[in-house]
Design a protein around this motif. Structure first.
Motif, short mmCIF file in Angstrom:
data_model
loop_
_atom_site.label_atom_id
_atom_site.label_comp_id
_atom_site.label_asym_id
_atom_site.label_seq_id
_atom_site.Cartn_x
_atom_site.Cartn_y
_atom_site.Cartn_z
N LYS A 1 -2.71 -96.16 42.30
CA LYS A 1 -2.27 -94.77 42.43
C LYS A 1 -3.39 -93.84 41.95
O LYS A 1 -4.31 -94.26 41.25
N ASN B 1 -8.23 -92.87 50.52
CA ASN B 1 -7.56 -93.33 49.32
C ASN B 1 -8.18 -92.68 48.08
O ASN B 1 -9.30 -92.17 48.13
N SER C 1 -5.13 -88.55 45.69
CA SER C 1 -5.70 -88.95 46.98
C SER C 1 -6.36 -87.76 47.65
O SER C 1 -6.08 -86.60 47.36
#
Lengths: 205, 90, 458
Positions: C451, C370, C454
């Motif tokens: 968000k 992530n 990534s």
């Protein structure tokens, strides 16, 4: 040869783990943790037996006389001899003699079978006499300890058998035989635990 | 690199172990009991175990710490057993 | 993601996290009911809140295990899942059955529920943790069999590794031992005797195999350490687990009418149960120290190390505190047990499922890890939840010790309810820690929606 050794050493250096696995003890370090844990269990049970006896001396002395000292002594000799065979097996593989190693271990395995058979006859005699773990404190310890040890002999035999099969296939050699040493260490542990167990339960009064 | 234990030496250890086992058995058959018998039998058992650990398991060739752990184990277990038996005598 | 079918794990993970949230909410409700007895009465009585709290725990962990194994097994076996469709059908069946059961607990008096669901035919209800109505129990067996079938078939057609073998063995044990929930002898001693075959042999036996396998899997992935080394440790750990755990069942047989020898067997063997957990801790840290690569998913490494430590503390240390028969004589069934239960379930099982989710979810969503911000948030949630559950454990331990003293040791013993009044301060503190836990959990859920840039696969 020299360079080869040097490369091996380099590879080994890179792989030196935090725990220094297998560096010191014969066989695999992970199994040694297991061996120490097993020793601890038996140690606790031996001491528990002794202290429980201290409060019931007459009961323990009387019940102890019903045990078969002869079968206990024979089993001690059997295990000691099997341990000796295992020593010879390890010595053989260190010289790279796979077949001899497998043969010695086979001897140890068969002696393990003898131990098991004698033990079964002994257990059978006790059960036939309606003795169980609930009979009294002595028999509780006698049956628990010997049965627990019995299971270890079986486990040791399984380990030996798998090593024998691998040795026959030529999986070990003079340099690489950690597996043999690991199994040997376990078997010796099973042996010396019995060496303490036998006089403690069968003889000392 | 590693010294191989001579076969003859292992055989000798095995014979000593056998002899000590027979001695233990004979003491049992003679129905001996009491403080000195108990201590003798325990001592024999601990010596035998120590021999298996040192020579059969080959802890002799390893670092001192491992032998010390083994020795400590036999001394502590043996000592506590002896203590319990002595308590039972009084 | 190496295999398309691994994606079915996502459904399971989402359900697991949702039910986890439900479990915590009911935990807070019943935590408050300890001190404000009529809170939400009669809508949700204490016994119902407790039933929902514990049942949701089991169900979300099962969802987690299933999801994790649908992710893990294809990767280990190097082949697609035998039947992704079956996995999806199983999921919906299990979710529906779980939802209906919980609604049944909440909306219908338990006695009526028992009557309507055929408890007269086969009497299995009314026992702690096994409260499920007969159809639900049958459903659990079917779901477990479908899971086992799917996983076994996948393994058979692909590579067989130690990890997948241990995992499957654990699942097989899970299914087999659950069958004892159908056996409810009239004799109360026998009833309890076999009841533990489900409850104890699950959490202190076969589940530990699942735990060990999953931890080993994640550690291989994030550290790049040789599989051989990991497998060796796994074998030794599970052997110790089984030897100590199975005979350790004896620590439940001290005072229920079973033979006296259980006091010895139970004490000695369960005293050794911390050893495999300790080995797991040594193993995890050893592997991470020996790592051959820096995996971008830092959060997953944290969860994995957290699992090994908290499992040792919760299951090992707190279990040992009251496992010896002479201690247990005073301590059994007090808040000390509750303290152990909370830390052990969180440390061993909640954390291993969260570890798997933390490792697998980013991959299922098409990235190695992530974004940084999401990971930081995830790590915060780890610390919030872990520290707060540790405080819950400490408060309950305090409550337990005072309870044991006032109720069982003191020369003028007090009654159960009188003692409960005396220890209310601990319950308030526990409730406060519980709120922090909820915040941690909400933060965890939020981290999925952060968000950012990534990390791609290397």
């Amino acid at each position: 040869m020299l360079t080869q050794n040097a490369t091996i050493n380099l590879v080994e250096l890179q792989q030196v783990p935090i725990l220094k696995e297998g560096e010191n003890l014969p066989g695999d370090f992970a199994l040694w943790i297991f061996i120490f844990a097993e020793m601890l269990v038996f140690g606790v049970l031996f001491v528990a037996y002794a202290f429980t006896r201290a409060n019931n001396v007459e009961l323990f002395n009387a019940s102890q006389l019903t045990l078969s000292r002869t079968s206990g002594a024979i089993n001690t000799l059997v295990l000691i001899t099997s341990s000796y065979f295992v020593v010879r097996g390890v010595a053989a593989i260190k010289l790279g003699l796979s077949k001899q190693c497998a043969d010695w271990l086979m001897g140890a395995f068969l002696l393990g079978g003898v131990f098991i058979s004698i033990k079964i006859v002994e257990f059978h005699a006790k059960f036939a006499a309606d003795i169980s773990m609930s009979t009294n404190a002595f028999y509780m310890f006698y049956l628990s300890l010997t049965f627990f040890h019995f299971m270890h002999v079986l486990m040791g035999m399984v380990i030996l058998a798998s090593i024998i099969v691998k040795a026959r296939r030529g999986a070990y050699n003079a340099q690489h035989h950690t597996g043999v040493e690991t199994g040997a260490s376990f078997w010796h542990m099973v042996d010396f635990l019995w060496i303490i167990l036998f006089p403690l339960i069968y003889i000392i009064r | 690199m590693q010294k191989l234990q001579s076969t003859r030496f292992s055989t000798l250890i095995w014979l000593i172990l056998v002899a000590l086992t027979i001695a233990t058995f004979c003491i049992g058959e003679a129905n001996l009991a009491g403080k000195s018998t108990m201590l003798t039998l325990l001592a024999i058992a601990m010596i035998k175990s120590q021999m298996v650990a040192n020579y059969f398991m080959a802890l002799r060739q390893t670092k001192v710490i491992w032998r010390m752990i083994m020795l400590a184990y036999f001394v502590i277990v043996g000592g506590l057993i002896a203590l319990a038996y002595l308590m039972g005598l009084t | 993601m190496k295999y398309k079918s691994q994606a079915v794990a996502k459904l399971y993970f989402i359900a697991a996290i949702g039910l986890f949230l439900g479990q915590i909410l009911f935990g807070l409700i019943m935590g408050l009911q300890y001190v404000v007895g009529d809170f939400l009465f009669p809508a949700i009585p204490f016994n119902v809140a407790r039933m929902v709290h514990t049942n949701l725990l089991i169900v979300w962990l099962l969802f987690g295990f299933m999801g994790a194994s649908y992710f893990l097994i294809p990767e280990e076996s190097e082949t697609e899942l035998f039947s992704p469709k079956l996995a999806i059908i199983t999921f919906w069946v299990f979710l529906a059955a779980g939802a209906i059961t919980v609604l049944g607990y909440l909306l219908v008096p338990y006695a009526s529920l028992a009557k309507w669901t055929g408890n007269d035919l086969l009497n299995t209800m009314g026992r702690e943790f096994l409260e499920q109505p007969l159809p639900t129990k049958v459903g659990i067996v079917l779901v477990a069999l479908s899971w086992l079938f799917n996983i076994t078939m996948t393994m058979l057609k692909g590579r067989k590794t130690a990890i997948s073998l241990v995992l499957t063995l654990g699942m097989l044990g899970l299914a087999v031992f659950f069958l004892f929930s159908f056996y409810n002898p009239v004799n109360l001693v026998k009833d309890k005797f076999y009841w533990w075959w489900v409850v104890h042999l699950w959490v202190e036996g076969v589940w530990e195999l699942i735990l060990g396998a999953m931890l080993a899997f994640v550690l291989i992935k994030v550290t790049g350490v040789d599989r051989e080394v990991v497998e060796k440790w796994l074998y030794v750990i599970i052997t110790m687990t089984l030897v100590t755990g199975i005979i350790g069942t004896g620590h439940h047989y001290y005072w229920i009418g079973t033979p006296v020898y259980w006091q010895w067997w139970g004490s000695v063997f369960s005293a050794l149960e911390p050893i495999p957990f300790f080995m797991m801790t040594v193993f995890a840290f050893n592997m991470v120290n020996k790592r051959r690569r820096e995996h971008p998913n830092k959060a997953a490494v944290l969860w994995a190390l957290g699992t090994s430590v908290m499992a040792f503390l919760g299951a090992g240390v707190w279990g040992f505190l009251h496992t010896l028969a002479p201690v247990n004589y005073y301590a059994h069934g007090t808040q000390l047990t509750a303290a152990h239960g909370h830390l052990a379930f969180y440390g061993a099982y909640a954390l291993v499922v969260l570890t798997m989710i933390s490792y697998a979810m980013p991959i299922i969503r098409g990235r190695a890890a992530n974004p940084e911000r999401a990971q930081i948030m995830e790590m915060w949630s780890f610390w919030l939840m872990t520290v707060s559950i540790f405080f819950i454990t400490l408060f309950l331990t305090g409550a337990g010790i005072v309870q044991i003293w006032l109720q069982r040791i003191s020369t003028t013993p007090m009654s159960f309810m009188a003692v409960q009044d005396q220890i209310s301060i601990f319950y308030w503190a526990r409730e406060a820690a519980g709120v922090v836990f909820l915040i941690g959990l909400l933060l965890y859920i939020t981290s999925f929606f952060v968000k950012g840039e990534s990390k791609a696969f290397e």
